[in-house]
Design an enzyme around this catalytic site. Structure first.
Site, PDB file in Angstrom:
ATOM      1  N   HIS A   1     -19.783 -45.694 -13.482  1.00 44.29           N
ATOM      2  CA  HIS A   1     -19.231 -44.900 -12.391  1.00 44.29           C
ATOM      3  C   HIS A   1     -18.974 -43.476 -12.887  1.00 44.29           C
ATOM      4  O   HIS A   1     -17.859 -43.148 -13.309  1.00 44.29           O
ATOM      5  CB  HIS A   1     -17.924 -45.524 -11.881  1.00 44.29           C
TER       6      HIS A   1
ATOM      7  N   HIS B   1      10.710 -74.190  -3.622  1.00 46.90           N
ATOM      8  CA  HIS B   1      10.207 -74.797  -2.388  1.00 46.90           C
ATOM      9  C   HIS B   1       8.736 -75.180  -2.594  1.00 46.90           C
ATOM     10  O   HIS B   1       7.842 -74.680  -1.939  1.00 46.90           O
ATOM     11  CB  HIS B   1      10.404 -73.855  -1.202  1.00 46.90           C
TER      12      HIS B   1
ATOM     13  N   PHE C   1       3.948 -68.419  -1.433  1.00 41.38           N
ATOM     14  CA  PHE C   1       3.649 -66.993  -1.371  1.00 41.38           C
ATOM     15  C   PHE C   1       2.957 -66.466  -2.633  1.00 41.38           C
ATOM     16  O   PHE C   1       2.702 -65.260  -2.748  1.00 41.38           O
ATOM     17  CB  PHE C   1       4.913 -66.192  -1.079  1.00 41.38           C
TER      18      PHE C   1
ATOM     19  N   HIS D   1     -20.963 -42.265  -7.153  1.00 43.18           N
ATOM     20  CA  HIS D   1     -19.800 -43.120  -7.430  1.00 43.18           C
ATOM     21  C   HIS D   1     -20.101 -44.206  -8.453  1.00 43.18           C
ATOM     22  O   HIS D   1     -19.440 -44.275  -9.489  1.00 43.18           O
ATOM     23  CB  HIS D   1     -19.292 -43.773  -6.146  1.00 43.18           C
TER      24      HIS D   1
ATOM     25  N   HIS E   1       4.842 -72.891   5.164  1.00 40.61           N
ATOM     26  CA  HIS E   1       5.649 -72.681   3.969  1.00 40.61           C
ATOM     27  C   HIS E   1       5.508 -73.805   2.940  1.00 40.61           C
ATOM     28  O   HIS E   1       6.134 -73.752   1.882  1.00 40.61           O
ATOM     29  CB  HIS E   1       7.126 -72.535   4.353  1.00 40.61           C
TER      30      HIS E   1
ATOM     31  N   GLU F   1       5.947 -59.419  -2.285  1.00 43.95           N
ATOM     32  CA  GLU F   1       5.590 -60.355  -3.349  1.00 43.95           C
ATOM     33  C   GLU F   1       4.529 -59.784  -4.297  1.00 43.95           C
ATOM     34  O   GLU F   1       4.642 -59.903  -5.518  1.00 43.95           O
ATOM     35  CB  GLU F   1       5.091 -61.675  -2.745  1.00 43.95           C
TER      36      GLU F   1
END
Length: 678
Positions: A50, A478, A454, A281, A490, A428
């Protein structure tokens, strides 16, 4: 509209380039052209790379590295050096050229000639560990910026603890348009602005080009206004004007806020037809274009050659910080906290750690607490936090659920970094990247909490931590359908398998308070990669009363052997180990003797020798039990094994109802053993 296959539409860029090239040569421009020439040569030799970004940002980088940045090439790990992160990691030749030109040992001209080749220190994207002056692995756009936020946080935390005489440095980032398009730039930028990380400066390569063409095909925002809304100071400059860039850097040094400087540049600066286009690029310019670019830049030298008249001022820039470093070493030698500073920077555990962990485990053996493993984690932290002052906690807006905060941990604010805890907000991905930066900076061990599901948001940062081998600890609560009524959005079912599949990630799912303590011990001692503590919402009984050693360290072990000849082996993790123990007791009453194996870490068990694995697993039918999908279990269950777990997503209901509905029960385990013909 220009695209990667179309270099038209760059008339304005070429006209601007011509005007700049018509200006009288200056020593600074000659130094920047050395970066451009080395980039052209390396990319042409590799036939890939690049070149556009290094050629466009060479002027701004020269101003930064020769005038603003504090470093000494002799000691790239000097703790009080300024940190430099190339967030736009595809432009790696910019960094390699800078390291070579400033005289960093281990970045020779031969290394540049070996660009993008197997086992070369000059990889396609910068890789941490390949050279001591490469602060982090970059390439996934935006993560360099977000990780640099963590580095800046670490500087503030350590300065509050040890004082500015030991800790007083800045963090610089070069980011591209793509970095600022990535969503993580919002999470990181907002957090940095909120905390007023005024020693953080981002130089944005504002070249208005993306791979698909001009950025106007996909975005019309003004990033400076966005960052101003976050609480950043902003400046917009001509990225090819040394004085303007230097003035902006001087402004940033005095700012009470983090600063982003938009450096308006021409991608592929110097290329006669590809400058200002996507064509420069991500591919070599090509022989003719490369030669014409070097001619336009006034660079008549052979490939990979930098004349002494230009090399000398670059080498001088590399030693510009030598006297500052020597003065710092003298201050360190006399500093009353020298021993502690050197300990944490060397990542050595406190002398009191081993005794504190041993005593804590002994108390668990005596008390036999029935706790959710997230609660057991908090209990472990109540011992760890006062024992280990380098532990820095946090959560992505789930502190009360993750139970990551303990007594005596103040939360960091813009006005007070004499703290041990970070409120990351609902960010997160940004949290995980910042934790990587805190760990990479050195002197601190970060842990951060969120719900296990998550990790989908965090995955790229966890993967980068695994690539770099950073010591971060994720507290992931959890962990299954056991969270109950919040339902399938969840409830993680595929996440254990997904993260176990990632190389160099230590996944730990403890079964009770004793195992949770041992898993924390393993995470603390793991200095080669990220550790994931996967913890339950629901309570589990105490299953272990033996506090000797660390049984979890082998990944899996026989928790309860069969009373007589082993007829089957029940292998479980986390909360399901208690179910396996209950099934064992029921089967024993019926004259069927089975062993229960707790397997908190597949990675650690896989690292054991085959003799130990065979001893633990036995040569009898094996039944795996885990409230997750079965992917990855076959290696332990063998051809005649069976699995009790999830086959799809969960549902919304109380946890006990869900375990019954999905067939993860004591009776199902008993039936599976009998079905195996024992």
């Amino acid at each position: 509209m220009a695209s990667i296959a179309d270099n038209s539409g760059n008339e304005a860029a070429l006209a601007r380039q011509a005007a700049i090239l018509a200006q009288p040569a200056t020593p600074e421009r000659d130094m920047a052209n050395a970066i451009r020439a080395l980039t052209i040569d390396a990319v042409e030799a590799a036939k890939s790379g690049h070149p556009g970004m290094p050629m466009g940002m060479a002027d701004a980088a020269t101003a930064l590295w020769t005038k603003a940045m504090k470093f000494d090439a002799v000691d790239p790990k000097w703790p009080d050096r300024d940190r430099f992160v190339l967030s736009a990691g595809h432009g790696s030749m910019l960094l390699y050229a800078l390291l070579h030109l400033t005289g960093h040992e281990g970045m020779t001209i031969d290394d540049l000639k070996n660009f993008r080749q197997l086992h070369s220190v000059t990889a396609g994207h910068p890789e941490y560990h390949e050279h001591p002056a490469i602060e982090m692995t970059t390439g996934p756009l935006g993560q360099g910026l977000a990780t640099a936020v963590g580095m800046a946080i670490a500087e503030r935390l350590l300065a509050a603890k040890f004082g500015k005489s030991l800790v007083d440095h800045r963090t610089f980032v070069i980011a591209g348009d793509g970095c600022l398009m990535e969503g993580i730039s919002h999470e990181a930028g907002a957090l940095a602005g909120h905390l007023k990380l005024n020693k953080l400066t981002v130089l944005w390569d504002d070249n208005s080009i993306s791979i698909d063409g001009g950025t106007d095909i996909s975005t019309s925002e003004d990033p400076l206004k966005r960052f101003a809304a976050y609480g950043w100071a902003t400046r917009r400059v001509d990225g090819h004007d040394f004085a303007a860039v230097q003035a902006a850097l001087n402004f940033a040094a005095k700012s009470s806020k983090p600063t982003i400087i938009a450096c308006k540049t021409i991608i592929g600066f110097g290329a006669p037809t590809k400058a200002g286009t996507a064509g420069s690029h991500g591919a070599a310019l090509g022989g003719v274009e490369a030669e014409q670019a070097k001619a336009a830049l006034g660079w008549p030298y052979l490939p990979f050659t930098v004349p002494e008249s230009i090399a000398a001022p670059w080498k001088a820039a590399g030693s510009r910080g030598a006297s500052t470093r020597r003065a710092w070493l003298k201050r360190l030698a006399k500093h009353p906290q020298r021993t502690e500073f050197e300990r944490v920077m060397a990542a050595k555990l406190p002398e009191a750690y081993a005794d504190a962990m041993r005593d804590y485990k002994a108390s668990l053996a005596e008390q036999k607490p029935k706790l959710a493993t997230r609660q057991a984690s908090q209990k472990a932290l109540e011992m760890l936090v006062p024992t280990m002052p380098e532990l820095i906690g946090g959560s992505a807006d789930l502190t009360g659920s993750n139970l990551t905060l303990v007594k005596g941990m103040a939360g960091a604010t813009a006005d007070n970094f004499a703290a041990r805890y970070l409120y990351y907000g609902v960010r997160e991905f940004g949290m995980a990247a910042a934790m990587n930066g805190i760990a990479l900076h050195g002197g601190l061990i970060p842990y951060g909490g969120t719900f296990f599901v998550f990790t989908d948001y965090m995955r790229s940062a966890i993967r980068l931590a695994a690539l770099m081998g950073t010591r971060v600890i994720h507290v992931l609560t959890h962990d299954s359908i056991g969270l109950g009524e919040d339902g399938p959005t969840h409830q993680p079912v595929e996440h254990l398998a997904s993260l176990r599949a990632m190389p160099n990630v230590l996944v730990l799912r403890p079964a009770d308070a004793m195992e949770t303590a041992e898993c924390w011990d393993l995470a603390i001692r793991n200095i080669t990669g990220p550790s994931l503590l996967v913890l339950s919402r629901q309570a589990v009984p105490a299953l272990r009363t033996d506090a000797n050693g660390n049984k979890c360290a082998r990944g899996a072990y026989v928790l309860a052997e069969a009373t007589g000849k082993r007829a089957a082996t029940l292998i479980a993790t986390g909360t399901e180990v208690a179910l396996a123990m209950a099934a064992r007791a029921t089967l024993a009453k019926e004259g069927v003797q089975v062993a229960v194996v707790s397997a908190p870490s597949f990675e650690l068990f896989e690292a054991q020798d085959t003799a130990y694995q065979a001893e633990v697993l036995g040569d009898v039918p094996r039944i795996g039990i885990e409230a997750a999908v079965s992917f990855g279990w076959d290696r332990w269950l063998g051809p005649n094994g069976s699995f009790i777990g999830m086959k799809g997503f969960g549902a919304s209901a109380p946890a006990e109802k869900l375990y019954e509905y999905f067939g993860i029960t004591e009776s199902a385990i008993v039936a599976a053993v009998k079905k195996a013909g024992v």
